[in-house]
Design an enzyme around this catalytic site. Structure first.
Site, mmCIF file in Angstrom:
data_model
loop_
_atom_site.group_PDB
_atom_site.id
_atom_site.type_symbol
_atom_site.label_atom_id
_atom_site.label_comp_id
_atom_site.label_asym_id
_atom_site.label_seq_id
_atom_site.Cartn_x
_atom_site.Cartn_y
_atom_site.Cartn_z
ATOM 1 N N TYR A 134 9.917 10.971 11.767
ATOM 2 C CA TYR A 134 8.467 11.154 11.633
ATOM 3 C C TYR A 134 7.830 9.904 11.020
ATOM 4 O O TYR A 134 6.910 9.318 11.595
ATOM 5 C CB TYR A 134 8.212 12.381 10.760
ATOM 6 N N ARG B 253 5.576 24.478 5.919
ATOM 7 C CA ARG B 253 4.795 23.642 5.008
ATOM 8 C C ARG B 253 4.441 24.452 3.773
ATOM 9 O O ARG B 253 4.338 25.678 3.817
ATOM 10 C CB ARG B 253 3.545 23.105 5.712
ATOM 11 N N ASP C 18 12.468 13.771 -0.291
ATOM 12 C CA ASP C 18 11.181 14.426 -0.526
ATOM 13 C C ASP C 18 10.348 13.536 -1.472
ATOM 14 O O ASP C 18 10.773 13.276 -2.602
ATOM 15 C CB ASP C 18 11.447 15.781 -1.186
#
Ligand code: NAD
Ligand code: UDP
Length: 317
Positions: free
Chosen positions: A149, A190, A277
């Protein structure tokens, strides 16, 4: 026959969360809209209410393949945005950003039209500076689980700027920060949709890591007005420009807020932090304020209440 005062606007990813709101706003402005989507994460229900509008058209198409249509402007939003979805088929995610951008830029080049790219705060990776200005080049792992991504979107930005320099194409690049609101996919993983769905079902709220990582959440209506302002900005303004809400919150505080607003009895549980993350994320929106005269206006609690209502109605049906 097209009304010449209005445009025919192509929206890729038009059946997704942001895309469906964008299609709706553009139709409300009186434009013709061609929504292009392969329905990977997008849903018919997001756009079903638009089917009755004669200015609205849907094409099931994967933008990794060439597309030949006539249009006056392109908003390129196609790409799964949730980590769970973009990591499910990472090769397709990179293809969507890279091959997809090449196809849409090729279309814009043939038609000599303006094209806007939905880029992302993920181009900053796990940022070493907070807040992140557009001048920051980022701290991105090129070989991790998020790379399909992050690097796909970074390469898409490169392609946009090379088409601009090499082919004099009119481009706009928006770096979108976490956005939430009605029509997020209830199972897309999400954080806002996850926590609200967990709270409404009385399930444990899954905070990853210690919950001290931060995000800054922008309500969808604010984001759509920013994207449209960017598309309509002066031709010499390309961006990249950050669009997002600079109010930063830790994930644990977000969990507590959602429990309070839903009146849920859910308990918070801690699960391992996913690899790579980002620990912090907050947009510097000085540029958007100056050039676009844009800033978010929807308070977080108000946006969350609208979103909770949407998910409540969804679970009733
Ligand atoms: P979404 O997953 O709801 O929407 C993406 C849409 O693109 C879906 O309808 C999906 O079916 C479609 N799509 C995916 N691959 C495609 C392909 N190859 N061809 C055609 N259609 C395809 O996500 P979203 O939140 O609406 O995000 C829209 C755009 O904004 C994405 O490009 C995303 O990267 C960007 N963005 C979103 C956020 C956010 O917080 N929502 C943040 C940063 C960037
Ligand atoms: N997160 C969490 N619990 C969840 C889903 C996400 O604690 O059930 C965390 C995630 O680890 C990240 C933040 O919430 O730190 C935002 O995650 P999201 O997937 O919404 O978007 P990201 O900003 O990471 O792309």
């Amino acid at each position: 026959m097209k009304n010449i005062s209005n445009k025919r606007i192509l929206v890729t990813g038009g059946a997704g969360f942001l895309g469906s709101h964008l299609c709706e706003s553009l139709l409300n402005e009186g434009h013709e809209v061609i929504c292009v989507d392969n329905f990977y994460t997008g849903r018919r229900t997001n756009i079903a209410h638009l089917f009755k509008i004669s200015l609205f058209e849907v094409l099931r198409h994967d933008i990794t393949f060439p597309l030949y249509v006539e249009a006056d402007e392109i908003y390129n939003l196609a790409c799964p945005a949730s980590p769970v979805h973009y990591q499910f088929d990472p090769v397709q995610t990179t293809k969507t950003s890279v091959h997809g951008s090449i196809n849409m830029l090729g279309l814009a080049k043939r038609l000599r039209i303006k094209i806007l790219q939905a880029s992302t705060s993920e181009v900053y990776g796990d940022p070493a500076v907070n807040p992140q200005p557009e001048t920051y080049w980022g701290n991105v792992n090129p070989i991790g689980y998020r790379s399909c991504y992050d690097e796909g979107k970074r390469c898409a930005e490169t392609l946009f700027f090379d088409y601009h320099r090499q082919h004099k194409l009119k481009i706009k690049v928006a770096r979108i920060f976490n956005t939430y609101g009605p029509r997020m996919h209830p199972n897309d993983g999400r954080v806002v949709s996850n926590f609200i769905m967990q709270a409404l079902k009385g399930e444990d709220i899954t905070v990853f890591g210690d919950g001290k990582q931060t995000r800054s959440f922008c309500y969808v209506d604010d984001m759509i007005s920013g994207l449209i302002k960017l598309m309509n900005s002066a031709d010499d303004f390309t961006g990249p420009v950050n669009l997002g809400n600079p109010v930063e919150i830790t994930i644990i505080k977000l969990a507590e807020k959602i429990i309070k607003l839903t009146g849920s009895k859910s308990k918070i549980v801690f699960e391992p932090l996913p690899f790579d993350d980002p620990m912090q994320r907050k947009p510097d929106i000085k540029l958007a304020k100056e050039v676009l005269e844009w800033k978010p206006s929807v308070p977080f609690e108000e946006g969350l209440k609208n979103t909770i209502k949407y998910f409540k109605d969804l679970t009733k049906n």
